[in-house]
Design an enzyme around this catalytic site. Structure first.
Site, mmCIF file in Angstrom:
data_model
loop_
_atom_site.group_PDB
_atom_site.id
_atom_site.type_symbol
_atom_site.label_atom_id
_atom_site.label_comp_id
_atom_site.label_asym_id
_atom_site.label_seq_id
_atom_site.Cartn_x
_atom_site.Cartn_y
_atom_site.Cartn_z
ATOM 1 C CG ASP A 13 71.091 34.192 75.402
ATOM 2 O OD1 ASP A 13 72.140 33.526 75.448
ATOM 3 O OD2 ASP A 13 70.448 34.388 74.352
ATOM 4 C CE LYS A 16 71.097 28.425 80.445
ATOM 5 N NZ LYS A 16 70.557 29.514 79.643
ATOM 6 N N GLY A 40 76.642 30.052 75.234
ATOM 7 C CA GLY A 40 77.709 31.005 75.542
ATOM 8 C C GLY A 40 77.510 31.422 76.982
ATOM 9 C CG HIS A 41 76.804 28.825 79.721
ATOM 10 N ND1 HIS A 41 76.608 27.542 80.181
ATOM 11 C CD2 HIS A 41 75.709 29.108 78.977
ATOM 12 C CE1 HIS A 41 75.438 27.088 79.723
ATOM 13 N NE2 HIS A 41 74.895 28.014 78.978
ATOM 14 C CD GLN A 222 71.297 25.522 74.054
ATOM 15 O OE1 GLN A 222 71.149 24.370 74.395
ATOM 16 N NE2 GLN A 222 72.487 26.018 73.771
HETATM 17 P P1 IMP Z 1 70.944 26.088 67.186
HETATM 18 O O1 IMP Z 1 70.855 25.566 68.582
HETATM 19 O O2 IMP Z 1 72.261 26.728 66.877
HETATM 20 O O3 IMP Z 1 70.536 25.072 66.179
HETATM 21 O O4 IMP Z 1 69.863 27.269 67.041
HETATM 22 C C1 IMP Z 1 68.480 27.037 67.129
HETATM 23 C C2 IMP Z 1 67.786 28.210 67.836
HETATM 24 O O5 IMP Z 1 68.168 28.238 69.215
HETATM 25 C C3 IMP Z 1 68.161 29.590 67.288
HETATM 26 O O6 IMP Z 1 67.045 30.448 67.430
HETATM 27 C C4 IMP Z 1 69.261 30.053 68.219
HETATM 28 O O7 IMP Z 1 69.391 31.451 68.261
HETATM 29 C C5 IMP Z 1 68.766 29.496 69.548
HETATM 30 N N1 IMP Z 1 69.839 29.213 70.500
HETATM 31 C C6 IMP Z 1 70.678 28.155 70.487
HETATM 32 N N2 IMP Z 1 71.518 28.219 71.535
HETATM 33 C C7 IMP Z 1 71.196 29.313 72.208
HETATM 34 C C8 IMP Z 1 71.690 29.895 73.423
HETATM 35 O O8 IMP Z 1 72.597 29.388 74.086
HETATM 36 N N3 IMP Z 1 71.096 31.057 73.822
HETATM 37 C C9 IMP Z 1 70.056 31.610 73.131
HETATM 38 N N4 IMP Z 1 69.552 31.100 72.014
HETATM 39 C C10 IMP Z 1 70.114 29.956 71.553
#
Ligand code: IMP
Length: 430
Positions: A13, A16, A40-41, A222
């Site tokens: 977040d 990017k 979520g871009h 991420q």
């Molecule tokens: P997962 O990727 O859905 O398995 O989540 C694992 C961890 O990564 C959790 O803490 C999510 O909130 C975090 N996370 C996954 N994708 C994002 C992202 O795009 N932005 C921020 N946090 C993320």
């Protein structure tokens, strides 16, 4: 500059997509290399806003080929919905979108497992997009790849094999109904037909573009602190959101990469559980959340907000080999009288200047904060670095000094136009 990489340096977040969209104007291809619809871009163009979970953010630039390379995990329904929405909004999506046959497919049972695990008291708080379960199946040789979708008989056999274990877990551990393999295939059918024209050997194509001297931009999802190896394990995601992840995910050699741009938010945020030493659970944290619109683009969850953490930034620089940084959301700090940055941690009476990798150690760390004066002026209309208030310049210089590589972009608002190009090579030199 053929291979350029944009990565997140914090917990995701960082903004990017705005930088990718900016750079994509001159790119021949934009390639996602990790993660899936957990991303979520957000890109704001004029008064329009686009949120991409899977489609690369370069899709709004008609020149760029947009590629989901093999390291990405694809949720077919989500991808088709994004393409349909783009077409409805008159954005061209045809031969400019390609999906690697190596991408693993997020199945409905992966999402069901993720949702069930999220209900456990010891959950890490995922985005519930099936990311952990799909990458687990990939590494347990039980995954379904995009290439497998094209052979229906083989597909049914593979899904049957994957479900033979999972249905027992659903029934006996989570007490949810089992999945019928034939029904899973039947429900995928319409989406398979829709994505078929986009399927390709993308590693071959990306290498060919690079051989021809074309500019290929790699879009990270991420951030470094969520890397499965180097993040705050187990509070991480299942992929490699760092520079090395480009080679593994997209299938290119490391020597191809010349520029690795780290996106650094002017403060820090995190969604989900896990340690975050500079978190602010007070009115300043609330101010950052409200002014910065810090709510997850994928889940809508409120993001945890805190002061800029130099140890996190240095960790990300090391992991990625960053060559430059972009600072985003500087304008969010506009109203603050004083701004703090964390230069070190106090841990059981010791002062730490490097990030500890163990989550339980990090969770005991107290930030040691340095205070800088706020500028208390509106930055959102500023377009030139020289017009920034001196106090804002000092803040930017402090971040540049800490990370140890030049700042090339400064974001002062969500819109495409709200980007200041920093004087080269970095603001410290001005
Ligand atoms: P997962 O990727 O859905 O398995 O989540 C694992 C961890 O990564 C959790 O803490 C999510 O909130 C975090 N996370 C996954 N994708 C994002 C992202 O795009 N932005 C921020 N946090 C993320």
């Amino acid at each position: 500059m053929p291979a350029q990489v944009v990565v997140g340096t914090q917990w995701g977040d960082e903004g990017k997509a705005k930088i990718v969209d900016f750079l994509a104007e001159n790119a021949d291809a934009v390639v996602r290399f990790n993660g899936g619809a957990n991303a979520g871009h957000t890109v704001a163009v004029g008064n329009e806003q686009f949120i991409f979970h899977l489609v690369p953010s370069g899709i709004l630039r008609s020149r760029a080929m947009c590629i989901l390379s093999g390291g990405v995990v694809v949720e077919l329904e989500q991808l088709c919905a994004e393409v349909a929405e783009l077409l409805e909004r008159k954005i061209v999506v045809d031969e400019n979108l390609l999906i690697s046959e190596n991408c693993h497919v997020v199945m409905p049972y992966h999402k069901a497992l993720d949702i069930a695990r999220n209900k456990r008291a010891d959950s890490i708080g995922t985005t519930a997009r099936g990311i952990g379960p799909v990458y687990s199946d990939k590494h347990a040789y039980m995954g379904i790849r995009v290439g497998d979708l094209l052979d229906r008989k083989g597909l049914l056999e593979k899904i049957r094999a994957a479900l033979s274990e999972k249905n027992i877990v659903f029934d006996q551990i989570y007490h949810i109904p089992p999945f019928d393999p034939e029904q899973v295939v039947a429900e995928l059918e319409p989406y398979i037909e829709k994505i078929k024209p986009f399927v390709a050997n993308t590693s071959l194509l990306i290498n060919k573009l690079l051989d021809e001297g074309k500019t290929v931009l790699f879009e990270g999802a991420q951030g470094a602190m969520l890397d499965i190896n180097h993040g705050t394990y187990p509070f991480v995601t299942s992929s490699h959101p760092i520079g090395g992840g480009v080679c593994v995910g997209a299938g290119i050699g490391p020597q191809r990469i010349e520029k690795i741009l780290g996106v650094v938010k002017a403060y820090i945020t995190r969604v989900g559980n896990g340690p975050m030493p500079t978190e602010l659970e007070d009115e300043t944290g609330e101010y950052l959340r409200t002014k910065g619109g810090e709510f997850g683009a994928t889940t809508g969850r409120p993001r945890r907000c805190g002061w800029f953490d130099c140890l996190v930034a240095k960790h990300a620089k090391r992991l990625n080999g960053l060559t430059e940084i972009a600072i985003t959301k500087l304008d969010v700090l506009d109203e603050l009288e004083n701004i703090k940055i964390c230069q070190a941690y106090s841990y059981r009476g010791e002062t730490l200047t490097e990030l500890p990798v163990q989550a339980d150690v990090l969770s005991e760390c107290e930030p040691i904060l340095t205070e800088l004066p706020g500028w208390q002026e509106d930055l959102s209309e500023i377009t030139s670095y020289s017009d920034l208030p001196e106090k804002a310049k000092s803040y930017v210089s402090s971040l540049e000094e800490t990370v140890g590589c030049p700042v090339t972009f400064i974001g002062v608002g969500p819109k495409r136009s709200q980007v200041i190009l920093a004087p080269q090579p970095g603001v410290g030199a001005s």
